[in-house]
Each structure stands twice: as C-alpha cells, then as structure tokens.
Design a protein around this motif. Structure first.
Motif, PDB file in Angstrom:
ATOM      1  N   GLU A  10       0.798  -1.193  -0.099  1.00  0.00           N
ATOM      2  CA  GLU A  10       0.013  -0.027  -0.073  1.00  0.00           C
ATOM      3  C   GLU A  10       0.998   1.500   0.084  1.00  0.00           C
ATOM      4  N   PHE A  11       2.108   1.287   0.818  1.00  0.00           N
ATOM      5  CA  PHE A  11       2.816   2.324   0.918  1.00  0.00           C
ATOM      6  C   PHE A  11       3.412   2.745  -0.555  1.00  0.00           C
ATOM      7  N   LEU A  12       3.702   1.567  -1.234  1.00  0.00           N
ATOM      8  CA  LEU A  12       4.476   1.957  -2.549  1.00  0.00           C
ATOM      9  C   LEU A  12       3.344   2.372  -3.323  1.00  0.00           C
ATOM     10  N   GLY A  13       2.082   1.696  -3.398  1.00  0.00           N
ATOM     11  CA  GLY A  13       1.086   2.133  -4.233  1.00  0.00           C
ATOM     12  C   GLY A  13       0.793   3.742  -4.126  1.00  0.00           C
ATOM     13  N   ASP A  14       0.586   4.057  -2.748  1.00  0.00           N
ATOM     14  CA  ASP A  14       0.697   5.625  -2.475  1.00  0.00           C
ATOM     15  C   ASP A  14       1.655   6.420  -3.010  1.00  0.00           C
ATOM     16  N   ASN A  15       2.851   6.034  -3.385  1.00  0.00           N
ATOM     17  CA  ASN A  15       3.819   6.587  -3.724  1.00  0.00           C
ATOM     18  C   ASN A  15       4.349   6.372  -5.322  1.00  0.00           C
ATOM     19  N   GLY A  16       3.129   5.874  -5.851  1.00  0.00           N
ATOM     20  CA  GLY A  16       3.502   5.442  -7.423  1.00  0.00           C
ATOM     21  C   GLY A  16       4.449   4.513  -7.654  1.00  0.00           C
ATOM     22  N   MET A  17       4.640   3.547  -6.748  1.00  0.00           N
ATOM     23  CA  MET A  17       5.631   2.534  -6.958  1.00  0.00           C
ATOM     24  C   MET A  17       4.831   1.247  -7.116  1.00  0.00           C
ATOM     25  N   LEU A  64      12.922   2.688   1.913  1.00  0.00           N
ATOM     26  CA  LEU A  64      11.362   2.566   1.840  1.00  0.00           C
ATOM     27  C   LEU A  64      10.775   1.641   2.769  1.00  0.00           C
ATOM     28  N   LEU A  65      11.405   0.824   3.272  1.00  0.00           N
ATOM     29  CA  LEU A  65      10.966  -0.150   4.583  1.00  0.00           C
ATOM     30  C   LEU A  65      10.559   0.751   5.693  1.00  0.00           C
ATOM     31  N   VAL A  66      11.962   1.701   5.974  1.00  0.00           N
ATOM     32  CA  VAL A  66      11.866   2.808   6.821  1.00  0.00           C
ATOM     33  C   VAL A  66      10.819   3.820   6.804  1.00  0.00           C
ATOM     34  N   GLU A  67      10.613   4.456   5.634  1.00  0.00           N
ATOM     35  CA  GLU A  67       9.652   5.246   5.460  1.00  0.00           C
ATOM     36  C   GLU A  67       8.225   4.435   5.288  1.00  0.00           C
ATOM     37  N   SER A  68       7.909   3.227   5.105  1.00  0.00           N
ATOM     38  CA  SER A  68       6.524   2.752   5.142  1.00  0.00           C
ATOM     39  C   SER A  68       6.326   2.225   6.625  1.00  0.00           C
ATOM     40  N   GLY A  69       7.203   2.434   7.682  1.00  0.00           N
ATOM     41  CA  GLY A  69       6.941   1.824   8.914  1.00  0.00           C
ATOM     42  C   GLY A  69       7.363   0.475   9.172  1.00  0.00           C
ATOM     43  N   LEU A  70       7.775  -0.262   8.212  1.00  0.00           N
ATOM     44  CA  LEU A  70       7.915  -1.580   8.505  1.00  0.00           C
ATOM     45  C   LEU A  70       9.412  -1.964   9.119  1.00  0.00           C
TER      46      LEU A  70
END
Ligand SMILES: [Zn+2]
Ligand SMILES: [Zn+2]
Ligand SMILES: [Zn+2]
Length: 145
Positions: A10-17, A64-70
C-alpha cells in the motif's frame, strides 16, 4: 491488523511504485530475519539468494521499508546505522555493551511514562524516542576480571 507485506504494498502504491520482483525478494529477506542488522548485512543475505540484485537497490528498498514504518533505523553510537523490524513489534529500548556490541532489548513502563511527561512539560508532543544505555555486559566484565 494488516500484514507487513500488505502495508508495504500500500505504501508503494501511495507513492506511485509497485512491488517489483527485486523489492519482493528484499522485503521477504528483511521479514525473515528478526534482530538488529546493518544495510550491508541485509545486502549480503539478499545477494546470496539473488546475485542480480545490486547494493544500491537493497539500500533504496531499505529506505522505503523505514519510510513505510516496517523498519526502524537507529544509531547505537557505533557510527553504524542499524535496522530492525518495527511494524507489529512492541516498543523497546536498548542496552549496549561498549566492548562486544551485544544488544539487549529493554522496556520499563515507569521510564516510558516519565519520558512522555517530560516531553509534555516542555510543550512537546512525543512522536518517537530512543533510549540507549551503554555499559559492559556480564560476559565482558567476567573476562576482564
Ligand atoms: Zn522507550
Ligand atoms: Zn560484551
Ligand atoms: Zn531492538
């Protein structure tokens, strides 16, 4: 509660990835390993499984894992950034052996509450904190004696 994979997708999707094959391999390797690790350690694990994945890709995905909160990133005073699982994991702080680098996870509700109160007394809304206690672990102090 959403799965870690779902949160990341979902995080990737929200950021166009999107979850590319390479990102999937990296995320799976990340999720398989509990504990504290450096970006290089993750890269060496990933490259054993998938030698075609470059270091830069692993580092970018870790970000990205950090930014997504994982994942959570932190420095324990050794000048090296360490990572660990964050999503779905209870908050904890660390005791670090200054000699061998051993890390013990600690949590104390009284200290947690005091930290929140201190922030509030100073007009801060606490968003995160890291408490790191440095010392000599029993194994190292035993060997030195
Ligand atoms: Zn804490
Ligand atoms: Zn030690
Ligand atoms: Zn930890």
């Amino acid at each position: 509660m959403k799965s870690a994979r779902q949160v990341f997708i979902e995080f990737l999707g929200d950021n166009g990835m999107s979850l590319t094959h390479q990102r999937r391999v990296i995320v799976e390797s990340f999720l398989e390993n509990e504990g504290h690790f450096t970006a290089e350690q993750l890269y060496s694990r990933v490259s054993k499984q998938a030698p075609d994945i470059g270091q830069a890709t692993v580092y970018r995905t870790l970000k990205l894992l950090v930014e997504s909160g994982l994942a959570d990133a932190f420095d324990l005073g050794e000048g090296v950034t360490l990572y660990e699982h964050h999503y779905g994991h209870a908050h904890h702080d660390h005791l670090v052996c200054a000699q061998c680098g051993r890390k013990v996870e600690i949590v104390d509700e009284t200290i947690e509450r005091r930290q929140a109160a201190l922030a509030e007394e100073n007009g801060f809304t606490l968003t995160r904190h890291r408490m790191v206690l440095f010392g000599i672990c029993p194994a190292c102090s035993g060997a030195a004696a």
